[in-house]
Motif scaffolding. Structure first.
Motif, PDB file in Angstrom:
ATOM      1  N   ARG A 107      27.111 -43.394  33.300  1.00 10.85           N
ATOM      2  CA  ARG A 107      27.746 -42.779  34.466  1.00 10.85           C
ATOM      3  C   ARG A 107      28.834 -41.821  34.002  1.00 10.85           C
ATOM      4  N   THR A 108      29.150 -40.872  34.840  1.00  8.45           N
ATOM      5  CA  THR A 108      30.156 -39.872  34.476  1.00  8.45           C
ATOM      6  C   THR A 108      30.855 -39.354  35.715  1.00  8.45           C
ATOM      7  N   LEU A 109      32.050 -38.871  35.540  1.00  6.61           N
ATOM      8  CA  LEU A 109      32.752 -38.146  36.600  1.00  6.61           C
ATOM      9  C   LEU A 109      33.751 -37.199  35.956  1.00  6.61           C
ATOM     10  N   MET A 110      33.822 -36.015  36.562  1.00  2.00           N
ATOM     11  CA  MET A 110      34.742 -34.979  36.086  1.00  2.00           C
ATOM     12  C   MET A 110      35.596 -34.526  37.261  1.00  2.00           C
ATOM     13  N   GLY A 111      36.887 -34.340  37.010  1.00  2.00           N
ATOM     14  CA  GLY A 111      37.782 -33.837  38.052  1.00  2.00           C
ATOM     15  C   GLY A 111      37.564 -32.345  38.272  1.00  2.00           C
ATOM     16  N   ARG A 115      35.042 -29.191  36.143  1.00  2.00           N
ATOM     17  CA  ARG A 115      33.673 -29.007  36.648  1.00  2.00           C
ATOM     18  C   ARG A 115      33.198 -27.550  36.550  1.00  2.00           C
ATOM     19  N   GLY A 116      31.874 -27.413  36.407  1.00  2.00           N
ATOM     20  CA  GLY A 116      31.241 -26.104  36.541  1.00  2.00           C
ATOM     21  C   GLY A 116      31.423 -25.177  35.349  1.00  2.00           C
ATOM     22  N   ARG A 117      31.817 -25.720  34.200  1.00  2.00           N
ATOM     23  CA  ARG A 117      32.006 -24.880  33.012  1.00  2.00           C
ATOM     24  C   ARG A 117      31.194 -25.380  31.814  1.00  2.00           C
ATOM     25  N   GLY A 118      30.229 -26.239  32.078  1.00  2.00           N
ATOM     26  CA  GLY A 118      29.390 -26.721  30.985  1.00  2.00           C
ATOM     27  C   GLY A 118      29.914 -27.959  30.287  1.00  2.00           C
ATOM     28  N   LEU A 119      31.093 -28.424  30.691  1.00  2.00           N
ATOM     29  CA  LEU A 119      31.695 -29.561  29.992  1.00  2.00           C
ATOM     30  C   LEU A 119      30.918 -30.857  30.243  1.00  2.00           C
ATOM     31  N   GLY A 120      30.500 -31.035  31.515  1.00  2.00           N
ATOM     32  CA  GLY A 120      29.790 -32.275  31.855  1.00  2.00           C
ATOM     33  C   GLY A 120      28.466 -32.399  31.122  1.00  2.00           C
ATOM     34  N   THR A 121      27.769 -31.272  30.960  1.00  2.00           N
ATOM     35  CA  THR A 121      26.482 -31.285  30.254  1.00  2.00           C
ATOM     36  C   THR A 121      26.706 -31.640  28.788  1.00  2.00           C
ATOM     37  N   GLU A 122      27.700 -30.997  28.177  1.00  2.00           N
ATOM     38  CA  GLU A 122      27.944 -31.283  26.755  1.00  2.00           C
ATOM     39  C   GLU A 122      28.418 -32.723  26.564  1.00  2.00           C
ATOM     40  N   PHE A 147      22.171 -36.341  47.554  1.00  2.00           N
ATOM     41  CA  PHE A 147      23.055 -35.241  47.962  1.00  2.00           C
ATOM     42  C   PHE A 147      23.958 -34.746  46.834  1.00  2.00           C
ATOM     43  N   ASN A 148      23.533 -34.981  45.579  1.00  2.00           N
ATOM     44  CA  ASN A 148      24.305 -34.511  44.424  1.00  2.00           C
ATOM     45  C   ASN A 148      23.418 -33.666  43.499  1.00  2.00           C
ATOM     46  N   PRO A 149      22.974 -32.478  43.979  1.00  2.00           N
ATOM     47  CA  PRO A 149      22.034 -31.680  43.171  1.00  2.00           C
ATOM     48  C   PRO A 149      22.620 -31.229  41.840  1.00  2.00           C
ATOM     49  N   ARG A 150      23.932 -31.035  41.778  1.00  2.00           N
ATOM     50  CA  ARG A 150      24.532 -30.605  40.501  1.00  2.00           C
ATOM     51  C   ARG A 150      24.359 -31.682  39.436  1.00  2.00           C
ATOM     52  N   ALA A 151      24.689 -32.919  39.782  1.00  2.00           N
ATOM     53  CA  ALA A 151      24.535 -34.007  38.800  1.00  2.00           C
ATOM     54  C   ALA A 151      23.062 -34.196  38.439  1.00  2.00           C
ATOM     55  N   ARG A 152      22.181 -34.112  39.432  1.00  2.00           N
ATOM     56  CA  ARG A 152      20.744 -34.284  39.145  1.00  2.00           C
ATOM     57  C   ARG A 152      20.281 -33.211  38.163  1.00  2.00           C
ATOM     58  N   HIS A 153      20.775 -31.982  38.352  1.00  2.00           N
ATOM     59  CA  HIS A 153      20.404 -30.886  37.445  1.00  2.00           C
ATOM     60  C   HIS A 153      20.912 -31.175  36.026  1.00  2.00           C
ATOM     61  N   VAL A 154      22.154 -31.621  35.928  1.00  2.00           N
ATOM     62  CA  VAL A 154      22.721 -31.910  34.596  1.00  2.00           C
ATOM     63  C   VAL A 154      21.929 -33.031  33.921  1.00  2.00           C
ATOM     64  N   TYR A 155      21.602 -34.069  34.662  1.00  2.00           N
ATOM     65  CA  TYR A 155      20.881 -35.198  34.069  1.00  2.00           C
ATOM     66  C   TYR A 155      19.496 -34.760  33.587  1.00  2.00           C
ATOM     67  N   ALA A 156      18.821 -33.926  34.396  1.00  2.00           N
ATOM     68  CA  ALA A 156      17.508 -33.426  33.966  1.00  2.00           C
ATOM     69  C   ALA A 156      17.659 -32.536  32.728  1.00  2.00           C
TER      70      ALA A 156
HETATM   71  C1  LIG Z   1      28.158 -34.089  37.800  1.00  2.00           C
HETATM   72  C2  LIG Z   1      29.168 -33.591  36.790  1.00  2.00           C
HETATM   73  C3  LIG Z   1      29.437 -34.657  35.747  1.00  2.00           C
HETATM   74  C4  LIG Z   1      28.587 -32.360  36.070  1.00  2.00           C
HETATM   75  O1  LIG Z   1      29.530 -31.869  35.165  1.00  2.00           O
HETATM   76  P1  LIG Z   1      29.914 -30.317  35.207  1.00  2.00           P
HETATM   77  O2  LIG Z   1      30.821 -30.046  34.066  1.00  2.00           O
HETATM   78  O3  LIG Z   1      30.422 -29.959  36.560  1.00  2.00           O
HETATM   79  O4  LIG Z   1      28.488 -29.658  34.963  1.00  2.00           O
HETATM   80  P2  LIG Z   1      28.125 -28.396  34.066  1.00  2.00           P
HETATM   81  O5  LIG Z   1      29.073 -27.285  34.341  1.00  2.00           O
HETATM   82  O6  LIG Z   1      27.958 -28.838  32.652  1.00  2.00           O
HETATM   83  O7  LIG Z   1      26.666 -28.064  34.599  1.00  2.00           O
HETATM   84  C5  LIG Z   1      26.411 -27.904  35.968  1.00  2.00           C
HETATM   85  C6  LIG Z   1      24.983 -27.431  36.130  1.00  2.00           C
HETATM   86  O8  LIG Z   1      24.565 -27.697  37.457  1.00  2.00           O
HETATM   87  C7  LIG Z   1      24.136 -26.486  38.052  1.00  2.00           C
HETATM   88  N1  LIG Z   1      24.474 -26.594  39.459  1.00  2.00           N
HETATM   89  C8  LIG Z   1      25.670 -26.456  40.050  1.00  2.00           C
HETATM   90  N2  LIG Z   1      25.556 -26.666  41.373  1.00  2.00           N
HETATM   91  C9  LIG Z   1      24.234 -26.940  41.606  1.00  2.00           C
HETATM   92  C10 LIG Z   1      23.486 -27.224  42.761  1.00  2.00           C
HETATM   93  N3  LIG Z   1      24.077 -27.269  43.971  1.00  2.00           N
HETATM   94  N4  LIG Z   1      22.161 -27.457  42.641  1.00  2.00           N
HETATM   95  C11 LIG Z   1      21.549 -27.409  41.434  1.00  2.00           C
HETATM   96  N5  LIG Z   1      22.221 -27.126  40.289  1.00  2.00           N
HETATM   97  C12 LIG Z   1      23.546 -26.893  40.386  1.00  2.00           C
HETATM   98  C13 LIG Z   1      24.884 -25.393  37.301  1.00  2.00           C
HETATM   99  O9  LIG Z   1      24.227 -24.147  37.424  1.00  2.00           O
HETATM  100  C14 LIG Z   1      24.818 -25.943  35.887  1.00  2.00           C
HETATM  101  O10 LIG Z   1      23.519 -25.787  35.355  1.00  2.00           O
HETATM  102  P3  LIG Z   1      23.215 -24.788  34.124  1.00  2.00           P
HETATM  103  O11 LIG Z   1      24.068 -25.269  32.990  1.00  2.00           O
HETATM  104  O12 LIG Z   1      21.745 -24.984  33.878  1.00  2.00           O
HETATM  105  O13 LIG Z   1      23.593 -23.430  34.605  1.00  2.00           O
HETATM  106  C15 LIG Z   1      30.495 -33.183  37.483  1.00  2.00           C
HETATM  107  O14 LIG Z   1      30.280 -32.046  38.295  1.00  2.00           O
HETATM  108  C16 LIG Z   1      31.104 -34.299  38.312  1.00  2.00           C
HETATM  109  O15 LIG Z   1      31.626 -35.245  37.770  1.00  2.00           O
HETATM  110  N6  LIG Z   1      31.062 -34.168  39.645  1.00  2.00           N
HETATM  111  C17 LIG Z   1      31.736 -35.095  40.558  1.00  2.00           C
HETATM  112  C18 LIG Z   1      31.343 -36.564  40.381  1.00  2.00           C
HETATM  113  C19 LIG Z   1      29.867 -36.749  40.206  1.00  2.00           C
HETATM  114  O16 LIG Z   1      29.045 -36.122  40.823  1.00  2.00           O
HETATM  115  N7  LIG Z   1      29.542 -37.680  39.302  1.00  2.00           N
HETATM  116  C20 LIG Z   1      28.164 -38.060  39.071  1.00  2.00           C
HETATM  117  C21 LIG Z   1      27.783 -39.144  39.997  1.00  2.00           C
HETATM  118  S1  LIG Z   1      26.080 -39.640  39.724  1.00  2.00           S
END
Ligand SMILES: CC(C)(COP(=O)(O)OP(=O)(O)OC[C@H]1O[C@@H](n2cnc3c(N)ncnc32)[C@H](O)[C@@H]1OP(=O)(O)O)[C@@H](O)C(=O)NCCC(=O)NCCS
Length: 199
Positions: A107-111, A115-122, A147-156
């Motif tokens: 599990r992960t969470l970023m403030g 967010r949004g700068r590639g840190l979570g992926t790395e 309802f968390n497409p950003r996290a789903r994208h990072v995990y994939a």
């Molecule tokens: C989920 C989380 C860990 C990701 O870390 P992050 O540093 O924000 O993510 P990154 O910047 O490394 O990468 C985000 C990616 O998602 C993509 N993305 C952003 N919003 C998106 C959306 N609405 N739909 C699909 N993809 C999306 C970005 O384009 C990027 O992909 P790319 O590297 O291929 O361009 C972080 O946003 C977070 O902690 N969020 C709040 C808490 C949370 O959601 N925790 C996870 C619970 S399961």
């Protein structure tokens, strides 16, 4: 502490450094844990009203939690330090270790600042690499809300695949949402990252 989970590592990436928590990290982590997006997307609350009530100040429970992370066995909790600002911006965790199946949960969470700068992926890649290549896990699983497409994208991106959906398993403000189960196995990690590893 069991040798597989100790010592707690410091993992160096280009954008982030993952390191064990220090007691001094608790105040910044308390602020991150009270962030509305973090609260909602991690399922820590079930309503907007609860978000409004959340305090950014560390209570005794939070202090004890972060003070004990560096010593606790059978799991790995690491602070995510943003190299650009040298500040803690979130956390990555391997927990729920099951020795019989050699599996753990991620599990992960970023403030907001992280967010949004590639840190979570790395950060995810770094701790998964440690989980598979050093701890020698066979499987790492997670769950994420639909309802968390950003996290789903990072995990994939880092190699997790969807293995199932728990339909309407959570509700926020009375609206049901699916919970998606994902996992990655050790040999998939090796294929995904092209490096030798242990199983
Ligand atoms: C989920 C989380 C860990 C990701 O870390 P992050 O540093 O924000 O993510 P990154 O910047 O490394 O990468 C985000 C990616 O998602 C993509 N993305 C952003 N919003 C998106 C959306 N609405 N739909 C699909 N993809 C999306 C970005 O384009 C990027 O992909 P790319 O590297 O291929 O361009 C972080 O946003 C977070 O902690 N969020 C709040 C808490 C949370 O959601 N925790 C996870 C619970 S399961």
């Amino acid at each position: 502490m069991s040798s597989r989970w100790a010592p707690k590592p410091t993992l160096e990436g280009d954008l982030v450094v993952l390191r064990p928590f220090d007691v001094a990290d608790v105040d910044v982590m308390a602020r991150i844990l009270a962030d509305p997006e973090v609260l909602r997307l991690t399922g820590s609350v079930t309503s907007t009203e609860e978000i409004h009530r959340a305090s950014p100040l560390a209570d005794d429970r939070t202090r004890e939690w972060y003070a004990s992370r560096a010593q606790v066995d059978g799991r790995l909790d690491l602070a995510v330090v943003d190299r650009a600002s040298d500040t803690v911006v979130g956390e990555v965790v391997l927990n729920e270790f099951d020795p019989s199946s050699n599996s753990a949960n991620f599990r992960t969470l970023m403030g907001p600042e992280g967010r949004g700068r590639g840190l979570g992926t790395e950060a995810a890649r770094l701790i998964l690499g440690h989980g598979f290549e050093v701890i020698g896990l066979h499987r790492i699983g997670l769950d994420v809300f639909a309802f968390n497409p950003r996290a789903r994208h990072v995990y994939a991106t880092v190699g997790f695949v969807v293995e199932g959906v728990k339909r309407d398993a959570f509700a926020f403000d009375g609206e049901y949402v699916d919970e998606i189960w994902m996992s990655i196995l050790a040999d998939e990690w090796r294929q995904h990252h092209g490096r030798p590893g242990t199983d």
